[in-house]
Structures are given as structure tokens and as C-alpha cells.
Design an enzyme around this catalytic site. Structure first.
Site, short mmCIF file in Angstrom:
data_model
loop_
_atom_site.label_atom_id
_atom_site.label_comp_id
_atom_site.label_asym_id
_atom_site.label_seq_id
_atom_site.Cartn_x
_atom_site.Cartn_y
_atom_site.Cartn_z
N GLY A 1 1.05 -1.32 0.04
CA GLY A 1 0.01 0.05 -0.04
C GLY A 1 0.88 1.11 0.10
CB ALA B 1 -0.75 4.33 6.21
N GLY B 2 1.44 3.98 4.00
CA GLY B 2 2.30 3.08 3.27
C GLY B 2 3.80 3.93 3.04
CG ASP C 1 -7.78 -5.66 -1.83
OD1 ASP C 1 -8.91 -5.22 -1.81
OD2 ASP C 1 -6.98 -5.60 -2.72
CG LEU D 1 -16.90 13.84 1.92
CD1 LEU D 1 -17.74 13.28 2.55
CD2 LEU D 1 -15.44 13.64 2.41
CB THR E 1 -14.71 18.70 2.70
OG1 THR E 1 -14.02 18.61 4.05
CG2 THR E 1 -14.95 20.16 2.34
CD GLU E 2 -16.35 16.84 10.21
OE1 GLU E 2 -16.70 15.91 9.88
OE2 GLU E 2 -15.90 17.25 11.40
CD GLU F 1 -10.61 3.95 5.71
OE1 GLU F 1 -9.85 5.10 5.08
OE2 GLU F 1 -11.43 3.88 5.93
CB SER G 1 -8.62 9.45 8.85
OG SER G 1 -7.72 8.51 8.02
CG LEU G 2 -5.68 13.07 5.98
CD1 LEU G 2 -5.49 14.43 5.32
CD2 LEU G 2 -5.38 11.67 5.03
C1 LIG Z 1 -13.53 11.31 0.19
C2 LIG Z 1 -12.85 11.44 1.38
C3 LIG Z 1 -12.47 12.47 2.00
C4 LIG Z 1 -11.67 12.44 3.21
N1 LIG Z 1 -10.90 13.69 3.92
C5 LIG Z 1 -10.35 13.23 5.04
C6 LIG Z 1 -9.79 14.81 5.53
O1 LIG Z 1 -9.79 15.69 5.08
N2 LIG Z 1 -9.11 14.20 6.81
C7 LIG Z 1 -8.75 13.24 7.32
O2 LIG Z 1 -7.99 13.01 8.22
N3 LIG Z 1 -9.20 12.18 6.63
C8 LIG Z 1 -9.95 11.89 5.53
N4 LIG Z 1 -10.62 11.02 4.99
C9 LIG Z 1 -9.98 9.51 5.35
C10 LIG Z 1 -8.56 9.50 4.92
O3 LIG Z 1 -8.42 9.72 3.28
C11 LIG Z 1 -8.19 7.99 4.85
O4 LIG Z 1 -8.68 7.17 5.91
C12 LIG Z 1 -6.72 7.82 4.50
O5 LIG Z 1 -6.17 8.44 3.40
C13 LIG Z 1 -6.34 6.23 4.31
O6 LIG Z 1 -4.91 6.21 3.87
P1 LIG Z 1 -4.18 4.90 3.98
O7 LIG Z 1 -2.91 5.41 3.42
O8 LIG Z 1 -4.71 4.00 5.14
O9 LIG Z 1 -4.91 4.10 2.66
P2 LIG Z 1 -4.99 4.45 1.00
O10 LIG Z 1 -4.77 5.87 0.84
O11 LIG Z 1 -6.28 4.18 0.56
O12 LIG Z 1 -3.96 3.67 0.41
C14 LIG Z 1 -4.16 2.04 0.27
C15 LIG Z 1 -3.05 1.64 -0.57
O13 LIG Z 1 -3.05 -0.01 -0.47
C16 LIG Z 1 -2.86 -0.39 -1.77
N5 LIG Z 1 -3.57 -1.51 -1.87
C17 LIG Z 1 -4.81 -2.04 -1.48
N6 LIG Z 1 -4.79 -3.40 -1.76
C18 LIG Z 1 -3.71 -3.74 -2.23
C19 LIG Z 1 -3.66 -5.12 -2.90
N7 LIG Z 1 -4.16 -6.12 -2.63
N8 LIG Z 1 -2.13 -5.34 -3.27
C20 LIG Z 1 -1.43 -3.84 -3.43
N9 LIG Z 1 -1.62 -2.97 -3.18
C21 LIG Z 1 -3.08 -2.45 -2.36
C22 LIG Z 1 -3.68 0.78 -2.66
O14 LIG Z 1 -3.04 0.54 -3.96
C23 LIG Z 1 -3.09 1.97 -2.04
O15 LIG Z 1 -1.91 2.36 -2.47
C24 LIG Z 1 -11.28 11.09 3.56
C25 LIG Z 1 -11.82 10.02 2.78
C26 LIG Z 1 -12.56 10.07 1.86
C27 LIG Z 1 -13.10 8.92 1.37
#
Ligand SMILES: Cc1cc2nc3c(=O)[nH]c(=O)nc-3n(C[C@H](O)[C@H](O)[C@H](O)COP(=O)(O)OP(=O)(O)OC[C@H]3O[C@@H](n4cnc5c(N)ncnc54)[C@H](O)[C@@H]3O)c2cc1C
Length: 560
Positions: free
Chosen positions: A10, A14-15, A209, A240, A242-243, A363, A379-380
Site C-alpha cells: 500500500g 500510511a504506506g 484487501d 463527499l 467535506t466537513e 485505515e 485519519s490523515l
Molecule cells: C472523500 C474522502 C475525504 C477524506 N477527507 C479526509 C480528511 O480531510 N482528513 C482526514 O483525516 N481523513 C480524510 N479521509 C480519510 C482518509 O483519507 C483515509 O482514511 C486515509 O487517506 C487512508 O489512507 P491509507 O494510507 O490508510 O490508505 P489509502 O490511501 O487508501 O491507500 C491504500 C493503498 O493500498 C494499496 N492496496 C490496497 N489493496 C492492495 C492489494 N491487494 N495489493 C497491493 N496494494 C494494495 C492501494 O493501491 C493504495 O496504495 C477522507 C476519506 C475520503 C473517502
């Protein structure tokens, strides 16, 4: 066999944060993602990121707001770590090149977000996630010791005979070859599972996943029933608003022109926590005070037009392109919609799961800092703080151990499974048909309000769909970007996620945060101030419990 000390699955926030931290701690790192890193879902984050950085603000205030927002289900040790580290993280991001908004005095400016007792959300207009993601990606590219596997799809986690993580199997999406990767540690950073609902604010790639991969490998999941419905999403497509719009002062009205939040949260009004606002909206809609299309109205016209164009410019586009509404001139219709999973892979504060060498952050993980309800813009922060901690811990641990043995049998097993799916005769339903039934089922029975009868219905449907998924039809027999195949694999992950959400929701016989059981409408600290853990078995998720960590904030009634 490509081999690394630390392999990150990912490349969202986070990744990428985990990979950078691991490399800075001296590890060789691989980062593998099914989409190009800057297309990760973090790209969609609009409103901002929280930190108690202002002179009047304190980390304790941020932490208490988070604990209260979580409805006392969040682990307070983890929340303290996150809130203490937040100010420095914002400064570090700014120094790396994130162009956070600055106010008239040239200082970092903030906006208010729900459930917060101070305006502590730092932002880049309404593209905060994109801005941070691109800056981190630039940093990734500077590191020779970080190898990027872009557009690779992870199908399994590999363990050695002693249960230690030894790597993963993944498929190169561009040409269909499959590969065994060796690693001393694997950090899952695969994001959330919003696609198990329809509609959702989440991108098509958010199919849970990582949650399913960890679960299938034997790692417990925690608090999966805690699914956030965001108060302001567009009817039908889930997009969305935004809030940040409410943070800038927008009001909510029902069809009778009443600013109904006065009834539900007289002190915080539209800026109560998300679960409270979503329930208020849904109550208005259910009791007949919504609009005929099943919505209420968000009035952003009360925000000065100059400020809308400065701070909410993407929302102006979303309103125009997806609802045909000029938000500077008229209210836009919205409703609560699926947005975020508070539960996930159970980890400690360093991202470690119960499987040696397996970590999770962002997440996909449940540390847990969000408990029953995540505060907007936390969350960020979670992705960066716990991504960084996981990367550092995994790198240090890797220094102390030899490379575990990753048997090629795992690769052969995965290749065989994929061959079986692609070669299957066309007898079953399509992925899209099963997915659509799953999404509407979850939205109907496991949404803002739940009860035993509906949840039992949902469980029956999900288990039937799991059976159907075993014969799901694949039309594309090719090896180049076979989205049909990836859709089938993702469907399997989604169904595992959905089953866990419903089993958790059935088990928690109380109302707390995002879990509102109409048949158990009260929070019940005596029996349910505990986490629900789910572990994989052939017969479905096995349930156990763990304690909520309380440090300085004893549970009390939650009002806004
Ligand atoms: C519309 C929207 C607005 C938001 N706004 C905010 C905000 O303003 N502030 C806030 O704090 N939070 C916000 N959030 C929440 C926040 O954006 C997410 O919770 C956060 O970005 C998740 O980041 P992540 O790094 O965990 O995962 P993601 O950014 O979802 O990254 C997941 C990664 O995993 C990879 N991956 C997944 N499955 C596989 C697989 N099987 N094999 C290989 N790679 C895989 C994907 O390619 C991707 O690179 C928002 C969410 C949404 C939906």
C-alpha cells in the site's frame, strides 16, 4: 525472488510514511501498490489534518476530544501518542514542502472540525490529502534504498513454518506474472473497505484487501462493526462534501426550513461529532422532515463567497459537476453515507499485529485511536503517526533477525488459484452483480441504525453471496490489466470484510458511536466497554474480547 528487510503493501499516506521511516532507520524497503502511489485513496482527502499546534491549544484537549468522539472505545494510550506527536508532524510536513494554508498574518491557519473544542485542522484548500501524498512521493523517489513495485496486486501473506512472516505473493498487473517476495517484516497499509457499501465516498480500490489478507493469515480484527457514515454525501453517488464546509460555517436544514441540529446538539450544532450529526439527519429523514429524494439541505451560501473560492474550491466543482448546484448560490441536498471503517487489523501502538513480523497502519488498522467514531481530520494524522511508528519498529526488528524462509509452494498455490478463476466456465453471476447486492444489503441493514432482525438478514445474504462468489464469472482470460480477475479477488476480500462487520454488529448489543442498535438504544459500559475481536475460522469469525485502555479520561455521558 525480490527480497527486502521491510515490505510495505500500500502506497497511500500510511504506506509511504512507513516506507520513509523504515528507510531512514536503515532498512532496505520495498513498497508495493495496486495503483500508482499518488492515485491511492489518500488523494481524495479534502478537509485537513488535526494538530494542537496553536498557542491556546493543548495536546490534552485534542486527546480528550478524540476520546469523547470515540464514545470512550478508543485506546487512550494510542490516542495520547498520536495527539502528542501531531504538532511536530505538521511542522515536518511543512518543511518537506506541503503548502498548508496561511492566514492574513502569514501564520499556519486552521479551520474548525466536528467534535473539536478548538479550530485545529490544518489544510491545503480542500485537497489536503493530495498535497501531502505528492510531497511524500517526491521524498520516496529520493531514496535509493526504497524499491517501488507500482501496479502490483498482493494476493497472500507468506509465513514460514514457525508462523513468522516471510513475505508475500503478488501479481504484476501489467503482464500477469506472479512473484514471491521475501521480507523480514510486512507492513499492511492497504486502506479501508468502503466498497462493501453502496453508495460510499470511497474509491473503487477501497475493497478491504489488507483487512482480509491479515484475517486469512490468522490476525485478529477489532471493532469491525464501527463503520462511519459521513453526514454530508451526495444522494446516489456518495460523493463527499467535506466537513470543511460546516467548519467554514455552513448550516443544515430540513425540508421545513428548520436548522434541526439545534434539537440534537445545542452547543456544537453542525459541528457535533459525525455519528451524532448523521443520526440527526437520518432521524429527520425517517420522520418525514427530509426532502422527497431522502435528503436534507446543506446551506454553504452563508459562507462568504471569497472564502468559498479560497477554501472550498473543489466542493464548488463537485456541487456543479455532480449535483448541478452552484453552492455559492443555493443549498445542496445531502444525506449520511458510508465513509470510513474505524475497525480493522488489531495492532499495538507500534503497528504490530499478533502475527510475528506482520504490521498494519492507516485505515486498514485498528490501533485504536478512533474507537466508535472518528473525528474528522484525525485519519490523515493516524496514517502518518502510526505509519511512521510501524516503519521504524519494523526496521529495528529486522536488524535483529535472519531472513526467514519463504517457500515457493505459496507462489505455486496462488498461481493455481488464479488459473482456476480465469479458466472457470461461465456459470455464475458477474462480479458487479454480486457487488451491487452486497452494497445495497450493507447500506440497508448495517448503516446508521441497525437491529437484530436486519443484521441477521444481512448475514444470511452475505453468506449466500460468499457461496456465489466461488463461481463468479470471468470474461477476460488475458494477462494484461485483467480487471475482471482483480475484481473477483477483491470481491472475496469484500465479502470477508462484510461478514465481519455484520457479525461484530450483531455481537455488540448496545449503542456506542457509529453502532446504533434500535433494539439496544443505550450505551452499556458495564457489559460493552470492550473491544470485539474476530479471528478467522472455516465456520466464520470467532469472537473474543479485549479491554479498552483507559489512562486519564473515565467514561462519562457524551453530549455536544
Ligand atoms: C472523500 C474522502 C475525504 C477524506 N477527507 C479526509 C480528511 O480531510 N482528513 C482526514 O483525516 N481523513 C480524510 N479521509 C480519510 C482518509 O483519507 C483515509 O482514511 C486515509 O487517506 C487512508 O489512507 P491509507 O494510507 O490508510 O490508505 P489509502 O490511501 O487508501 O491507500 C491504500 C493503498 O493500498 C494499496 N492496496 C490496497 N489493496 C492492495 C492489494 N491487494 N495489493 C497491493 N496494494 C494494495 C492501494 O493501491 C493504495 O496504495 C477522507 C476519506 C475520503 C473517502
Amino acid at each position: 525472488m525480490p527480497t527486502h528487510d521491510v515490505l510495505v503493501i500500500g502506497a497511500g499516506l500510511a504506506g509511504q510514511r512507513a516506507a520513509l521511516a523504515a528507510a531512514e532507520a536503515g532498512a532496505s524497503v520495498g513498497i508495493l501498490s495496486k495503483v500508482h502511489p499518488v492515485r491511492s485513496h489518500s488523494n481524495a482527502a479534502q478537509g485537513g489534518i488535526n494538530a494542537a499546534l496553536g498557542e491556546e491549544d493543548t495536546w490534552e484537549s485534542h486527546a480528550f476530544d478524540t476520546v469523547k468522539g470515540s464514545d470512550y472505545l478508543g485506546d487512550q494510550d494510542a490516542i495520547e501518542i498520536m495527539c502528542k506527536a501531531a504538532p511536530q508532524e505538521i511542522l515536518d510536513l511543512e518543511h518537506l514542502g506541503v503548502t498548508f494554508h496561511r492566514n492574513e498574518q502569514g501564520r499556519l491557519g486552521t479551520r474548525a472540525f466536528g467534535g473539536a473544542s478548538a479550530a485545529r485542522t490544518y489544510y491545503v484548500a480542500d485537497i489536503t490529502g493530495q498535497a501531502i501524498l505528492h510531497v511524500l512521493y517526491e521524498q520516496l523517489m529520493k531514496h535509493d534504498e526504497i524499491y517501488r513495485y507500482e501496479e502490483w496486486f498482493n494476493t497472500a501473506i507468506v509465513q514460514d513454518d514457525g508462523g513468522q512472516v516471510a513475505g508475500v505473493v503478488a501479481r504484476n498487473m501489467r503482464d500477469g506474472t506472479m512473484e514471491l517476495f521475501g521480507a523480514k517484516a510486512v507492513i499492511l497499509a492497504c486502506g479501508g473497505n468502503g466498497q462493501i457499501y453502496n453508495p460510499t465516498t470511497n474509491a473503487l480500490i477501497c475493497t478491504g484487501d489488507g483487512i482480509a489478507l491479515a484475517y486469512r493469515a490468522g490476525a485478529p480484527l477489532m471493532d469491525m462493526e464501527m463503520v462511519q457514515y459521513h453526514p454530508t454525501t451526495l444522494q446516489g453517488n456518495g460523493l463527499l462534501i467535506t466537513e470543511g464546509a460546516r467548519g467554514e460555517g455552513a448550516h443544515l436544514y430540513n425540508a421545513q426550513g428548520e436548522r434541526f441540529m439545534e434539537k440534537y446538539a445545542p452547543n456544537k450544532l453542525e459541528l457535533a461529532s459525525r455519528d451524532v450529526v448523521s443520526r440527526a439527519e437520518q432521524t429527520e429523514i425517517n420522520e418525514g422532515r427530509g426532502f422527497p429524494d431522502g435528503t436534507v439541505a446543506l446551506d454553504i451560501t452563508v459562507v462568504p463567497r471569497k472564502r468559498i473560492h479560497e477554501a472550498l474550491r473543489e466542493i464548488v466543482n463537485v456541487g456543479r459537476d455532480f449535483a448541478g448546484v452552484d453552492i455559492t448560490k443555493e443549498p445542496i441536498h445531502i444525506k449520511p453515507g458510508n465513509h470510513y471503517v474505524m475497525g480493522g487489523v488489531k495492532t499495538n501502538v507500534d503497528g504490530q499485529t499478533e502475527i510475528p513480523g506482520l504490521y498494519a497502519a492507516g485505515e486498514v488498522a485498528c490501533v485504536s485511536v478512533h474507537g466508535g467514531n472518528r473525528l474528522g481530520a484525525n485519519s490523515l494524522l493516524d496514517t502518518l503517526i502510526f505509519g511512521g511508528r510501524s516503519g521504524r519498529h519494523a526496521a529495528q526488528r529486522a536488524k535483529t533477525m535472519a531472513q526467514p524462509t519463504a517457500s515457493r509452494e505459496h507462489l505455486e498455490h496462488e498461481e493455481q488459484s488464479v488459473r482456476e478463476i480465469v479458466g472457470r466456465d461461465r456459470t455464475g453471476r458477474r462480479v458487479s452483480e454480486i457487488k451491487a447486492e452486497l452494497g445495497s444489503t450493507m447500506d440497508k441493514y448495517a448503516a446508521v441504525f441497525r437491529d437484530e432482525e436486519g443484521l441477521n438478514q444481512a448475514l444470511e445474504i452475505v453468506r449466500r453471496l460468499k457461496e456465489e462468489a466461488k463461481t463468479v464469472a470471468i470474461d477476460d482470460k488475458g494477462s494484461v490489466f485483467n480487471q475482471d480477475l482483480f475484481g473477483a479477488l477483491e470481491l472475496g476480500y469484500m465479502l470477508d470484510n462484510a461478514e465481519c462487520v455484520v457479525v461484530g454488529a450483531l455481537e455488540r448489543k448496545e449503542s456506542r458511536g457509529a453502532q446504533f442498535r434500535t433494539d439496544y438504544p443505550e450505551r452499556n459500559d458495564d457489559e460493552w466497554l470492550k473491544h470485539i475481536n474476530l479471528t478467522y475460522s472455516e465456520d466464520g469469525p470467532q469472537i473474543s474480547y479485549s479491554d479498552v485502555t483507559i489512562t486519564q479520561w473515565q467514561p462519562e455521558a457524551r453530549t455536544y
